[in-house]
Write a protein that holds these residues in place. Structure first.
Motif, PDB file in Angstrom:
ATOM      1  N   ALA A 234       0.832  -1.142   0.066  1.00 22.40           N
ATOM      2  CA  ALA A 234      -0.055   0.012   0.017  1.00 22.40           C
ATOM      3  C   ALA A 234       0.563   1.190  -0.049  1.00 22.40           C
ATOM      4  CB  ALA A 234      -0.646   0.430   0.988  1.00 22.40           C
ATOM      5  N   GLN A 235       2.080   1.255   1.064  1.00 25.42           N
ATOM      6  CA  GLN A 235       2.521   2.425   1.127  1.00 25.42           C
ATOM      7  C   GLN A 235       3.043   2.637  -0.547  1.00 25.42           C
ATOM      8  OE1 GLN A 235       2.329   4.760   3.728  1.00 25.42           O
ATOM      9  NE2 GLN A 235       0.563   3.330   4.316  1.00 25.42           N
ATOM     10  N   GLN A 238       0.892   3.879  -3.244  1.00 28.10           N
ATOM     11  CA  GLN A 238       1.429   5.745  -2.881  1.00 28.10           C
ATOM     12  C   GLN A 238       1.617   6.980  -3.336  1.00 28.10           C
ATOM     13  OE1 GLN A 238       0.130   6.286   1.293  1.00 28.10           O
ATOM     14  NE2 GLN A 238       1.390   8.367   0.986  1.00 28.10           N
ATOM     15  N   PHE A 239       3.806   5.902  -3.430  1.00 25.66           N
ATOM     16  CA  PHE A 239       4.802   6.620  -3.296  1.00 25.66           C
ATOM     17  C   PHE A 239       5.020   6.952  -5.024  1.00 25.66           C
ATOM     18  CE2 PHE A 239       5.576   7.358   1.120  1.00 25.66           C
ATOM     19  CZ  PHE A 239       6.272   8.573   0.908  1.00 25.66           C
ATOM     20  N   ILE A 273       6.300   5.717   6.063  1.00 23.81           N
ATOM     21  CA  ILE A 273       6.316   6.966   4.476  1.00 23.81           C
ATOM     22  C   ILE A 273       7.566   7.468   5.259  1.00 23.81           C
ATOM     23  CG2 ILE A 273       5.063   9.409   5.055  1.00 23.81           C
ATOM     24  CD1 ILE A 273       2.153   7.245   5.882  1.00 23.81           C
TER      25      ILE A 273
END
Length: 395
Positions: A234-235, A238-239, A273
């Protein structure tokens, strides 16, 4: 009670004196009793029936025995008196020596602790010994060093916060004065710049609030058995767009099946993050950032490996400190507050893991590694004193 009687040295002396006097009294009484019993039980010699019949010899022996008993008791008493005074003198000498060895270091420690309480954190003790008092002195020195470091960090934090707030405020103030004086034109570019600096201030304040809550232990960390791979994916998703816009490759290197870890997924995501944002700032175009996952019998290790500017050896021990930047000008231009890694460290520690940084030097990239404990087969999470919720690992 007189004040001097409450001092430790006099308490030690009086205790030694009482012991000596009690031993002396008991010894004197016992010697007198035993001397009387032993002498009374002695049977005098008889020199014949005639002398025994007259009784003259028996009377003489009785008189002489009484005199000898009195002389014996007198000698015993004199010997005990001499030995008692000798013991008393020895008690005084030993008491003074022992009390000096005990009381003076304690007084030194008391003076140092009072100075530390007054804010003089550079005070140290210099007690040369190998006993418990020396260990206490060493502990006081460690406490003083910790207080000194804390005070220095506090002053550095105040200076850093002041500097971080001054820069955007000065920019905003300068543009506002220019707008009022007509030197700066009121166009969307100017307002966008002011808005960017305002958001930078807002991010800094939010980061400081989050860091203070984390360091005070007020940020809730709800650990449970979780699958780590979805959190990582998921991270990275996102990035992905952000890294692609900077022509940096972001990839995941992890086994298809990962054991469950005992962690808070929201806090793990927050740590990722912060670390990925740091890697983005310091990895130039054409570089690669890899999130690598390995496991062993006790923990899962996550490493964020970049091909960025690298970290010099002297900077590695400080990268997780508040407001510490390896490249201050680059981090400030990119909008970094310098406390993201400090937050990540506290969050990982709160989940029972470890975090550290590695680098082979300038221009050779960096590796930020953290660990998370494996989930137990069965754990009990107490949410209320009267209720116990059972969390079962499905492995």
């Amino acid at each position: 009670m007189m004040k001097w009687l409450r001092q430790l040295r006099w308490k030690l002396f009086i205790s030694h004196l009482i012991i000596v006097l009690m031993a002396y009294v008991v010894l004197l009484a016992a010697a007198n009793v035993l001397a009387s019993l032993g002498w009374t039980g002695f049977a005098p010699l008889t020199l014949g029936a005639a002398a025994a019949e007259t009784g003259q010899l028996q009377a003489g022996l009785t008189t002489e025995a009484g005199e000898l008993q009195e002389q014996f008791q007198s000698v015993i008493q004199q010997a005990l008196l001499i030995s008692g005074f000798a013991a008393l003198a020895a008690a005084v000498i030993v008491s003074l020596f022992v009390s000096r060895r005990i009381v003076e270091p304690i007084q030194t420690l008391s003076n140092v602790s009072q100075r530390l309480a007054q804010g003089f954190y550079r005070e140290r003790t210099n007690i040369q010994a190998d006993d418990e008092i020396s260990q206490l002195a060493h502990s006081v020195n460690q406490l003083a060093e910790a207080l000194d470091q804390t005070e220095r960090r506090r002053l550095a934090l105040l200076a850093d916060v002041t500097h971080e707030l001054r820069t955007p405020l000065a920019t905003i103030g300068g543009y506002m004065e220019g707008l009022l004086d007509g030197v700066v034109s009121a166009n969307p570019a100017t307002f966008n710049l002011i808005l960017r600096e305002t958001r930078r201030l807002q991010r800094l304040i939010e980061d400081l609030e989050l860091l203070s809550r984390v360091e005070a232990g007020q940020l809730p960390v709800v650990a449970r058995a979780i699958d780590l791979r979805p959190v990582l994916e998921a991270q990275l998703a996102q990035f992905e767009t952000l890294f692609s816009s900077n022509q940096v490759t972001l990839q995941l290197d992890a086994p298809a099946q990962l054991p469950q870890v005992w962690a808070d997924p929201d806090r793990v995501a927050q740590v990722l993050i912060n670390i990925l944002a740091n890697a983005y700032r310091y990895t130039p175009a054409g570089g690669t950032v890899t999130v690598q996952v390995t496991t062993d019998d006790h923990e899962v290790r996550v490493a964020v490996i970049d091909t960025g500017i690298g970290i010099a050896a002297e900077h590695l021990p400080h990268v997780f400190e508040r407001f510490y930047r390896v490249d201050k000008s680059r981090a400030r231009n990119s909008g970094g507050s310098g406390i993201g890694l400090a937050i990540a460290r506290h969050l990982i520690y709160a989940q029972g893991g470890e975090i550290w940084a590695e680098s082979d030097g300038i221009g050779k990239g960096a590796r930020f590694i953290f660990t998370l404990p494996l989930a137990p087969q069965m754990a009990f999470v107490r949410v209320d004193p009267s209720v116990t919720v059972e969390a079962v690992d499905t492995l």
